[in-house]
Design a protein around this motif. Structure first.
Motif, short mmCIF file in Angstrom:
data_model
loop_
_atom_site.label_atom_id
_atom_site.label_comp_id
_atom_site.label_asym_id
_atom_site.label_seq_id
_atom_site.Cartn_x
_atom_site.Cartn_y
_atom_site.Cartn_z
N ASP A 83 0.80 -1.23 0.00
CA ASP A 83 0.00 0.00 0.00
C ASP A 83 0.83 1.28 0.00
OD1 ASP A 83 -2.24 -1.57 0.02
OD2 ASP A 83 -2.60 -1.35 2.17
N HIS A 84 2.09 1.18 0.36
CA HIS A 84 2.95 2.37 0.36
C HIS A 84 3.20 2.87 -1.06
CE1 HIS A 84 5.25 -1.35 0.52
NE2 HIS A 84 6.01 -0.79 -0.39
N ALA A 89 3.70 7.91 -5.40
CA ALA A 89 5.00 7.24 -5.38
C ALA A 89 5.78 7.41 -6.68
CB ALA A 89 4.82 5.76 -5.08
N ASP A 90 7.02 7.86 -6.52
CA ASP A 90 8.02 7.85 -7.58
C ASP A 90 8.97 6.71 -7.21
OD1 ASP A 90 7.01 10.17 -8.84
OD2 ASP A 90 8.15 11.45 -7.48
N ALA A 113 1.60 3.47 -8.49
CA ALA A 113 2.77 4.36 -8.53
C ALA A 113 2.67 5.28 -9.74
CB ALA A 113 4.06 3.55 -8.56
N ARG A 114 3.00 6.55 -9.55
CA ARG A 114 2.83 7.53 -10.61
C ARG A 114 3.99 7.58 -11.58
NH1 ARG A 114 5.84 11.30 -10.48
NH2 ARG A 114 4.65 12.55 -11.94
N TRP A 115 5.20 7.22 -11.13
CA TRP A 115 6.39 7.28 -11.98
C TRP A 115 7.30 6.12 -11.61
CZ3 TRP A 115 11.66 7.57 -11.75
CH2 TRP A 115 12.33 8.06 -12.87
N ILE A 116 7.85 5.43 -12.62
CA ILE A 116 8.72 4.27 -12.38
C ILE A 116 9.94 4.42 -13.27
CG2 ILE A 116 8.90 1.76 -12.49
CD1 ILE A 116 5.73 1.82 -12.46
N GLY A 117 11.12 4.36 -12.67
CA GLY A 117 12.35 4.48 -13.43
C GLY A 117 13.36 3.43 -13.03
#
Length: 182
Positions: A83-84, A89-90, A113-117
């Motif tokens: 849930d975190h 979340a980036d 999550a809004r951004w994943i890199g």
């Protein structure tokens, strides 16, 4: 000539009227920075990220790996996607050589999550593409993983990579393209 710092967040920050980590933009929602895998880059990302207003989390699935250079209790440590990983979340994967990269990224892609890199050189395809393809993740979902990450400043050391990455996330947070083009 005087002016109100309330109207110019950058000016207020320059004059010390904003505390480290304080959100400068009115109404800006807080962001969570999740560094995946304990590594020197994760250490710098999370330490610098706190100063930049991010809520830090280390996602390290292997309890035998320790915390890298982070001290116990300095940031929350989680062992799995949960849930975190909300819409704030980036997520930055800091080691593209880990065997768990496919399952971790699959689970992160399934989160809000809004951004994943993912760290890595743009000169060759990242190992995540094959790992995710083998797990049945559709190409459109795989394409959501940003690689390379951060601003192109020629960073080579863990602190430089962290600064470049955080600068890119700050540009994104502020709706800016990054770089020196204004």
């Amino acid at each position: 000539m005087s002016h109100s710092h309330d109207e110019d967040p950058a000016c207020a920050a320059a004059h010390g009227q904003v505390s480290p980590g304080e959100t400068v933009l009115p109404g800006e929602a807080g962001r969570t920075l999740v560094a995946v895998f304990a590594s020197p880059v994760a250490d710098h990302l999370l330490r610098f990220g706190v100063e930049l207003g991010f809520r830090p989390i280390l996602l390290e699935p292997d309890p035998d790996r320790g915390l890298g250079g982070l001290s116990a209790g300095s940031v929350p440590v989680v062992r799995e996607v949960g849930d975190h990983l909300d819409g704030t979340a980036d997520v930055v994967v800091t080691d593209h050589h880990r065997a768990e990269i496919g399952p971790i990224l699959r689970d992160v892609l399934g989160s809000p999550a809004r951004w994943i890199g993912l760290m890595g050189s743009p000169r060759h395809e990242g190992p995540h593409v094959r790992a995710l393809t083998e797990l049945g993740v559709p190409p459109g979902e795989i394409a959501r993983v940003h690689r390379p990450i951060g601003l192109n400043i020629g960073s080579r050391t863990p602190p430089e990579i962290a600064v470049a990455t955080l600068a890119g996330l700050i540009a994104d947070r502020n709706g800016r393209p990054g770089g020196f083009a204004h």
